[in-house]
Design a protein around this motif. Structure first.
Motif, short mmCIF file in Angstrom:
data_model
loop_
_atom_site.label_atom_id
_atom_site.label_comp_id
_atom_site.label_asym_id
_atom_site.label_seq_id
_atom_site.Cartn_x
_atom_site.Cartn_y
_atom_site.Cartn_z
N THR A 1 2.06 -3.87 5.88
CA THR A 1 2.04 -5.16 5.17
C THR A 1 2.04 -6.33 6.13
O THR A 1 1.35 -7.34 5.91
CB THR A 1 3.23 -5.25 4.20
OG1 THR A 1 3.15 -4.19 3.24
CG2 THR A 1 3.24 -6.58 3.47
N ASP A 2 2.77 -6.20 7.23
CA ASP A 2 2.79 -7.25 8.25
C ASP A 2 1.39 -7.42 8.85
O ASP A 2 0.91 -8.55 9.03
CB ASP A 2 3.81 -6.88 9.34
CG ASP A 2 4.13 -8.04 10.28
OD1 ASP A 2 3.85 -9.21 9.91
OD2 ASP A 2 4.68 -7.78 11.36
N MET A 3 0.74 -6.31 9.12
CA MET A 3 -0.63 -6.37 9.64
C MET A 3 -1.57 -6.99 8.61
O MET A 3 -2.43 -7.81 8.95
CB MET A 3 -1.11 -4.97 10.02
CG MET A 3 -0.32 -4.31 11.13
SD MET A 3 -0.93 -2.67 11.55
CE MET A 3 -2.18 -3.07 12.76
N THR B 1 9.19 2.42 6.05
CA THR B 1 9.27 1.49 7.18
C THR B 1 7.87 1.22 7.73
O THR B 1 7.51 0.07 8.04
CB THR B 1 10.17 2.06 8.29
OG1 THR B 1 11.49 2.21 7.77
CG2 THR B 1 10.22 1.12 9.50
N LYS B 2 7.07 2.27 7.84
CA LYS B 2 5.69 2.10 8.28
C LYS B 2 4.93 1.20 7.29
O LYS B 2 4.06 0.41 7.69
CB LYS B 2 4.99 3.44 8.42
CG LYS B 2 3.58 3.34 8.97
CD LYS B 2 2.90 4.70 9.09
CE LYS B 2 3.45 5.50 10.24
NZ LYS B 2 2.64 6.74 10.49
N GLY C 1 10.56 12.66 4.90
CA GLY C 1 9.98 11.61 5.74
C GLY C 1 9.64 10.34 4.99
O GLY C 1 8.99 9.45 5.54
N ALA C 2 10.08 10.22 3.73
CA ALA C 2 9.73 9.03 2.93
C ALA C 2 10.31 7.75 3.52
O ALA C 2 9.66 6.70 3.50
CB ALA C 2 10.21 9.21 1.50
N ALA C 3 11.53 7.83 4.05
CA ALA C 3 12.15 6.63 4.62
C ALA C 3 11.34 6.10 5.79
O ALA C 3 11.10 4.88 5.92
CB ALA C 3 13.58 6.95 5.06
N ILE D 1 0.81 -1.22 0.00
CA ILE D 1 0.00 0.00 0.00
C ILE D 1 0.85 1.27 0.00
O ILE D 1 0.70 2.14 -0.87
CB ILE D 1 -0.97 0.00 1.21
CG1 ILE D 1 -1.97 -1.15 1.09
CG2 ILE D 1 -1.70 1.34 1.30
CD1 ILE D 1 -2.79 -1.40 2.35
N VAL D 2 1.73 1.40 0.98
CA VAL D 2 2.47 2.65 1.14
C VAL D 2 3.42 2.89 -0.03
O VAL D 2 3.49 4.00 -0.57
CB VAL D 2 3.22 2.67 2.49
CG1 VAL D 2 4.12 3.90 2.59
CG2 VAL D 2 2.21 2.66 3.64
N ALA D 3 4.15 1.86 -0.44
CA ALA D 3 5.08 2.02 -1.56
C ALA D 3 4.34 2.39 -2.84
O ALA D 3 4.80 3.23 -3.63
CB ALA D 3 5.89 0.75 -1.77
#
Length: 351
Positions: free
Chosen positions: A279-281, A273-274, A267-269, A214-216
């Motif tokens: 994805t883990d969730m 990570t978030k 703040g992209a890095a 999602i985030v990527a």
């Protein structure tokens, strides 16, 4: 007469928003729980989502079985609840549309009857059809209602399409967006490149359905040279089963991503990570370890814990959590409390 998307809704869609895939509320007898169904719709509106998608995979395809016959009911209930809320902001009603052309057309008629703005057109269940035949079906439906295309991964009933298919798909009038849920970077790239290469590149909005990325997806800019000019596209929002839970946090996450992009990716890095945490969730809920068998019960289990659903029952009694999935949901809820919205729902449900 062809229904067109209202300008204020197109503005919202193009700006990027959160569209949860609406689950189905059942009681212990596996009968429709209208009160909790309406409560779910109110939750999504209160969370700040920009719309809901009803009659989609998360709403359970069994609602279309004649013996169950809940498709019209869920479309009607969600639409009524949205209208009764009298929101002072635009809110998009998306209806899931599937099946062969005759079935899909009948489902569009239902969606139009209850005031839906867009049809999320599934390509699933058409394994024997040629790409040309599927494109003719798309043209037929797009002549009735504005369409969000849907690239669904093969492991849950979708199929792989060629770049040429998406290139022709993008040229069809009244296609307003494409949801890419291929769960595959190569196939995702095919869609984006096809849209960029089409004459409608600026009219079609891209929405991620890649719950594993999602985030990527939302952070990435795609650029291609087309006829000597660089054409760029981004995923502006998401239409996601994952966003059916912890929706308040999904809204905050999308805003955080938008802010990052407008401040030269400051703040992209941290966001990437978030993204791994998200994805883990998602893995705990969607159950990829068992071929996504526990996907819908996983969504229901989170909503049950939060008090929005009475239980995690599905229309199919065989659809339950997979072995070890409950423990995985426990683990991610404990590991990432900052990505849950239990506090928000508790306040929402408190008289």
């Amino acid at each position: 007469m062809t229904k067109l998307l209202r300008p204020e809704l197109k503005y919202l869609l193009s700006g990027g928003t959160v569209i949860p895939a609406h689950p189905l509320a059942l009681n212990g007898s596996r009968q429709f729980d209208e009160e909790r169904q309406r409560g779910l719709t109110r939750y999504y509106m209160a969370s700040g989502a920009g719309g809901v998608a009803v009659g989609v995979h998360s709403t359970q395809f069994e609602i279309r079985n004649p013996a169950i016959n809940l498709l019209e009911t869920v479309l009607q209930v969600a639409s009524e609840e949205i209208d009764q809320a009298k929101l002072e902001r635009p809110f998009i009603k998306v209806a899931g549309i599937c099946g062969p052309t005759n079935q899909a057309s009948a489902e569009v008629e239902l969606a139009l009857k209850y005031g839906y703005d867009l049809g999320l057109l599934s390509m699933g269940g058409l394994q024997g059809w040629t790409e040309k035949e599927i494109l003719e079906r798309v043209r037929h439906i797009a002549a009735m209602i504005p369409v969000i295309g849907f690239y669904l991964q093969p492991s849950v009933g979708g199929r792989i399409f060629t770049y040429e298919f998406w290139r022709e798909f993008a040229e069809i009038p009244n296609i307003e967006a494409i949801k890419v849920a291929a769960f595959n970077r190569y196939q995702t790239l095919d869609v984006v490149r096809a849209v960029c290469s089409s004459s409608r590149a600026q009219q079609i909005d891209l929405y991620t359905g890649n719950d594993d990325n999602i985030v990527a997806d939302l952070l990435t800019k795609y650029s291609f040279e087309v006829d000597g000019k660089v054409v760029s596209k981004e995923f502006v929002g998401g239409l996601l089963g994952h966003w059916a839970v912890w929706t308040k946090k999904a809204v905050e996450l999308l805003q955080e991503i938008k802010s990052c992009k407008t401040t030269d990716y400051k703040g992209a890095a941290k966001l990437l990570t978030k993204g791994i945490d998200v994805t883990d969730m998602n893995a705990a809920i969607f159950d990829p370890a068992h071929g996504f068998h526990g996907c819908i019960p996983g969504i229901h289990e989170v909503l049950r814990r939060q008090g929005l659903l009475e239980g995690r029952w599905c229309l199919n009694p065989g659809e339950e959590l997979s072995p070890g999935q409950m423990e995985e949901i426990d683990r991610v809820c404990n590991a990432y409390p900052e990505l849950t919205d239990d506090y928000f729902i508790k306040a929402l449900l408190t008289p």
